[in-house]
Design an enzyme around this catalytic site. Structure first.
Site, mmCIF file in Angstrom:
data_model
loop_
_atom_site.group_PDB
_atom_site.id
_atom_site.type_symbol
_atom_site.label_atom_id
_atom_site.label_comp_id
_atom_site.label_asym_id
_atom_site.label_seq_id
_atom_site.Cartn_x
_atom_site.Cartn_y
_atom_site.Cartn_z
ATOM 1 N N VAL A 134 -4.125 -22.286 0.414
ATOM 2 C CA VAL A 134 -4.889 -23.157 0.767
ATOM 3 C C VAL A 134 -6.359 -23.065 -0.241
ATOM 4 O O VAL A 134 -6.514 -22.344 -0.999
ATOM 5 C CB VAL A 134 -6.039 -22.303 2.067
ATOM 6 C CG1 VAL A 134 -7.222 -22.868 2.497
ATOM 7 C CG2 VAL A 134 -4.904 -22.256 3.208
ATOM 8 N N HIS A 193 -8.617 -0.229 -2.882
ATOM 9 C CA HIS A 193 -9.601 -0.457 -1.503
ATOM 10 C C HIS A 193 -10.779 -1.310 -1.593
ATOM 11 O O HIS A 193 -11.514 -0.859 -1.002
ATOM 12 C CB HIS A 193 -9.997 1.100 -0.947
ATOM 13 C CG HIS A 193 -8.822 1.822 -0.429
ATOM 14 N ND1 HIS A 193 -9.144 3.257 -0.079
ATOM 15 C CD2 HIS A 193 -7.569 1.962 -0.240
ATOM 16 C CE1 HIS A 193 -7.958 3.839 0.024
ATOM 17 N NE2 HIS A 193 -6.971 2.883 -0.031
ATOM 18 N N LEU A 196 1.029 3.464 2.111
ATOM 19 C CA LEU A 196 1.417 4.064 3.654
ATOM 20 C C LEU A 196 0.521 5.018 4.230
ATOM 21 O O LEU A 196 0.624 5.319 5.569
ATOM 22 C CB LEU A 196 2.666 4.895 3.409
ATOM 23 C CG LEU A 196 3.830 4.059 2.939
ATOM 24 C CD1 LEU A 196 5.069 4.710 2.694
ATOM 25 C CD2 LEU A 196 4.247 2.631 3.653
ATOM 26 N N ASN A 205 0.814 -1.189 -0.030
ATOM 27 C CA ASN A 205 -0.016 -0.199 0.246
ATOM 28 C C ASN A 205 0.793 1.358 0.152
ATOM 29 O O ASN A 205 2.137 1.206 -0.051
ATOM 30 C CB ASN A 205 -1.007 -0.114 0.917
ATOM 31 C CG ASN A 205 -0.283 0.103 2.432
ATOM 32 O OD1 ASN A 205 0.572 0.694 2.584
ATOM 33 N ND2 ASN A 205 -1.133 -0.573 3.595
#
Ligand SMILES: Cc1cc2nc3c(=O)[nH]c(=O)nc-3n(C[C@H](O)[C@H](O)[C@H](O)COP(=O)(O)OP(=O)(O)OC[C@H]3O[C@@H](n4cnc5c(N)ncnc54)[C@H](O)[C@@H]3O)c2cc1C
Ligand SMILES: *[C@@H]1O[C@H](CO)[C@@H](O)[C@H](O)[C@H]1NC(C)=O
Ligand SMILES: *[C@@H]1O[C@H](CO)[C@@H](O)[C@H](O)[C@H]1NC(C)=O
Ligand SMILES: *[C@@H]1O[C@H](CO)[C@@H](O)[C@H](O)[C@H]1NC(C)=O
Ligand SMILES: *[C@@H]1O[C@H](CO)[C@@H](O)[C@H](O)[C@H]1NC(C)=O
Ligand SMILES: *[C@@H]1O[C@H](CO)[C@@H](O)[C@H](O)[C@H]1NC(C)=O
Ligand SMILES: *[C@@H]1O[C@H](CO)[C@@H](O)[C@H](O)[C@H]1NC(C)=O
Ligand SMILES: *[C@@H]1O[C@H](CO)[C@@H](O)[C@H](O)[C@H]1NC(C)=O
Ligand SMILES: *[C@@H]1O[C@H](CO)[C@@H](O)[C@H](O)[C@H]1NC(C)=O
Ligand SMILES: *[C@@H]1O[C@H](CO)[C@@H](O)[C@H](O)[C@H]1NC(C)=O
Ligand SMILES: *[C@@H]1O[C@H](CO)[C@@H](O)[C@H](O)[C@H]1NC(C)=O
Ligand SMILES: *[C@@H]1O[C@H](CO)[C@@H](O)[C@H](O)[C@H]1NC(C)=O
Ligand SMILES: *[C@@H]1O[C@H](CO)[C@@H](O)[C@H](O)[C@H]1NC(C)=O
Length: 651
Positions: free
Chosen positions: A276, A588, A131, A129
């Protein structure tokens, strides 16, 4: 990276210094996939990212429980592309660090596909990201309590302790807003609101480039105030944001800090390089036909393994992969008379919208139509100006050899200077701060005309978002002052600033779904950006605000020329086309496994347990019922902290 023009920007324009500082590091994960399979775990966390490492580390504070984490990516203890603040954006698309998802073509963006960067490494997206370290407004979090049936576990007051405990705030600067009168900028550093002993270091810049000063003065002159205390639930105004950055070393501070605080404990087991593929459920149903998760299956080095858990599975794979794993989970098995694990039905099974799952021949374990729906994101468009000679911007780091050499030396020696700085000037605007009452009513009318889908979370979301627009106290757009140029053609001898504006509470609702039963394939991501008039009008109003500033002193004094949009782009129609052809995500994505009532499309309840299961919880950005009107990371860490508290209460 946010970009004003098209996605095909020459990356060479971004800063890529060779300089590096060594961050604080800790022991690398060393357990093998097969040894991990044999550990006796009470909890397993799927995804060692932002929220996942926060949950895991806090759970492991109790020495009596065994905690496991499985992360698909690797630990990168010393990596300048991640650690050096000026390198933000440099990892985008790099398969060593980024899953590099791509959306389907977006009609609202003139058919463009949006890149969807997501961290694939220990630390997850907190390693990728930009920051910015901040939080949303009080109504943002209070809304979540509404979706949690009024539960006192959610809401601003309930979440503040968790937001606070994520961080150690560095307050070296006595006046963190240089150039502005101290009586208007003194930050309170209220210890009830701001943390001083949490894992993530957050710091102000200690050097500033030039554009923020005339920019802030100009905004002040048109009635947009400076806000020195945005952590108290009122975010409106201009904020000098802290960064998730360890100022003592000049390096990024990210979720590996949570890993490092627990790694030496014998009850903390972290497997990296393993993906996973399935959650295993026990068929012996308990209570109200609920499923109990008993373990997970994962693949490492092209081999399948599984591990058992006695208490809970926590899904923290992020907004894109959490719904993917739900839709593909899992096998049903029984314990036979010898207490041996027998998969009774290896049909692909899943939790999600049964119509969608049936179309892929996936057997529905729990019909939860909200899985993968409710995708929300913050979309930005920008305007860019060339500045006059002598105006210092971050462009100097690559267009001024003397400056670059000086800064390189500073950064190498002490981790200081402009390579360790970031774009801290962020502005949160309720419509009232830049539109008159007629314009606010008109945008409210537009909001009333957006399509609202019954039977989902949308009617309640619409009601709340409408109140926020009407009351005027909740910021609706954010401006990011990016102190460099982004849009080619750039004159390599010139310097620029780019002001990006984005929607904080868009109406677009997208989705993430599987379109194949292969768990290693990318899911289909469709954000539906700019397909409703409200989002278009909101960004348009912000772009017009930014364009109007160019003639207002003192900002006008530093501007040489407008670079984008081109000066001939004037009419609303042309501006809208400019926005559609250049808008970019601030990365986001949130909301695809939302907290909310089951009947209205919620996926988890107030305890973050997936409906229809007894012990599968979700902790990551996907649980946000409405996207928080801020940069997300602090809130995502807090969701992890909160999830650990909820799990501990349940013990
Ligand atoms: C480019 C970019 C810029 C951003 N800028 C800012 C900013 O300036 N400020 C801010 O506050 N926020 C910013 N954000 C947003 C913020 O960083 C994210 O919202 C947050 O990190 C998301 O956390 P998460 O826990 O939901 O997911 P993540 O941190 O992405 O964690 C998910 C983890 O799960 C792992 N995983 C996924 N599937 C599996 C599987 N099947 N098996 C094993 N592991 C798996 C992934 O590898 C990853 O490590 C930015 C994000 C990006 C990408
Ligand atoms: C800033 O403050 C922290 C403690 O809050 C201290 O460790 C650090 O040395 C200080 N840095 C500078 C440059 O003064
Ligand atoms: C701060 O001080 C200046 C100059 O003394 C004054 O004009 C201004 O109104 C003060 N601001 C506040 C918020 O008190
Ligand atoms: C991966 O598998 C190969 C072949 O089975 C084996 O030689 C190698 O040691 C394994 N690597 C790891 C890291 O387990
Ligand atoms: C996992 O649980 C199953 C069912 O109880 C059991 O058969 C299997 O041996 C367990 N695996 C390990 C490694 O303990
Ligand atoms: C597997 O289980 C599902 C759900 O119980 C059932 O519909 C399906 O027929 C089963 N398939 C097999 C091969 O037994
Ligand atoms: C479920 O999926 C079907 C098929 O994709 C779709 O038509 C329907 O709208 C979905 N339901 C919800 C609530 O999203
Ligand atoms: C689903 O199963 C049917 C019947 O076996 C098959 O014809 C169809 O191709 C399958 N669909 C998918 C998407 O696999
Ligand atoms: C380049 O940087 C040096 C050192 O900071 C400065 O003195 C000089 O004015 C800069 N040159 C230009 C053209 O901006
Ligand atoms: C680094 O910091 C030390 C101690 O403050 C100082 O003496 C030295 O000059 C600095 N190095 C550079 C390159 O500025
Ligand atoms: C509001 O602003 C618009 C656009 O600038 C202008 O046309 C209109 O007259 C203004 N209305 C009021 C009530 O100030
Ligand atoms: C949704 O429900 C409301 C209230 O019952 C109703 O007025 C509206 O027409 C419905 N909308 C749609 C699209 O069905
Ligand atoms: C799934 O969607 C992707 C686009 O996101 C596409 O490339 C792929 O072909 C699709 N796969 C299937 C099986 O439909």
């Amino acid at each position: 990276m946010l970009r004003v023009a098209t996605v095909a920007v020459a990356l060479s324009y971004l800063l890529r210094p060779a300089v590096a500082q060594t961050p604080q590091t800790c022991a690398s994960p060393s357990i093998s996939p097969s040894a991990f399979a044999n550990t006796k775990l009470d909890y397993v966390i799927i995804g060692g990212g932002t929220a996942g490492l926060a949950v895991a580390s806090r759970l492991a504070d109790d020495p009596s429980v065994q905690v496991g984490v499985i992360e698909a990516g690797l630990y990168h203890p010393v990596e300048p592309l991640i650690d050096t603040p000026s390198n933000v954006g440099a990892t985008e698309g790099n398969p060593n660090f980024d899953w590099a998802f791509l959306s389907v073509p977006q009609p609202g963006l003139n058919g463009r596909q949006m890149t969807v960067p997501r961290g694939k490494l220990l630390g997850g997206s907190s390693a990728l990201n930009f920051l910015a370290w901040n939080r949303g407004s009080k109504p943002d979090y209070d809304a979540w309590s509404t979706f949690a049936d009024g539960s006192s576990d959610w809401g601003f007051e309930a979440l503040v302790p968790y937001l606070r405990d994520t961080t150690t705030t560095r307050q070296n600067q006595t006046n963190p807003y240089p150039g502005i009168p101290a009586n208007e900028t003194t930050a309170d550093f209220d210890p009830n609101l701001v943390g001083f002993s949490g894992p993530i270091a957050s710091s102000y810049n200690d050097v500033y480039v030039d554009p923020p000063f005339p920019y802030i003065e100009t905004l002040n002159s048109i009635g947009i105030p400076t806000n020195p205390n945005p952590d108290n639930g009122n975010t409106a105004g201009i904020i000098n944001s802290r960064a998730s950055l360890d100022r003592s070393r000049g390096v990024r501070s990210y979720a590996v800090e949570y890993y490092c605080r627990s790694v030496s404990q014998s009850n903390f087991h972290v497997l990296t390089g393993a993906q996973v593929t399935k959650i295993l459920f026990n068929s012996s149903k308990k209570g109200n036909a609920s499923l109990t998760a008993t373990g997970i299956q994962y693949t490492a080095n092209s081999t399948q393994f599984s591990v058992n858990v006695t208490k809970e599975v926590v899904l923290s794979a992020g907004t894109i992969q959490t719904p993917q794993l739900l839709e593909l989970s899992g096998s049903l098995f029984i314990l036979n008379s010898h207490k041996t694990f027998v998969i009774i039905n290896n049909t692909v099974t899943g939790i999600g919208n049964s119509t969608l799952l049936n179309s892929l021949n996936v057997t529905t374990l729990v019909d939860l139509p909200g899985v993968g729906e409710n995708l929300q994101d913050h979309l930005f468009a920008g305007v860019e100006y060339e500045v006059k000679p002598g105006v210092l911007t971050f462009d100097w780091l690559h267009n001024n050899a003397t400056f670059e050499a000086q800064q390189t030396e500073l950064y190498k020696a002490n981790g200081t200077g402009y390579f360790a700085a970031f774009d801290s000037t962020l502005t949160w605007l309720p419509f009232e701060l830049f539109l008159n009452s007629t314009q606010v009513s008109s945008i409210l009318n537009v909001f009333d005309s957006v399509p609202v889908q019954n039977g989902t979370l949308q009617p309640l979301q619409h009601q709340l978002q409408r109140q926020w627009i009407q009351q005027g106290n909740v910021p609706q757009v954010q401006i990011i002052l990016h102190n460099a140029g982004e849009v080619p053609p750039l004159n390599s001898n010139s310097s620029y600033f780019t002001a990006f504006i984005g929607t904080l509470h868009p109406w677009a609702r997208g989705s993430v779904h599987i379109n194949t039963t292969n768990p290693l394939a990318h899911p289909v991501i469709n954000e539906h950006y700019l397909e409703n008039d409200y989002d278009v009008q909101t960004i348009l109003s912000g772009v017009k605000l930014l364009l109007s500033l160019q003639n207002v002193a003192p900002l006008s004094n530093i501007i040489q020329a407008r670079n984008a949009p081109a000066v001939n782009i004037q009419s609303d129609a042309d501006l809208i086309n400019y926005i559609r052809s250049g808008a970019a995500s601030s990365s986001h994505p949130a909301g695809t496994a939302a907290l909310g009532p089951r009947a209205q499309g919620g996926v988890v309840g107030p305890d973050l347990v997936v409906y229809g299961t007894t012990n599968l919880r979700i902790a990551d950005a996907s649980v946000m019922p409405t996207i928080v009107g801020a940069n997300l990371q602090q809130t995502v860490y807090a969701i992890g902290e909160k999830a650990a508290a909820l799990i501990s209460q349940a013990k």
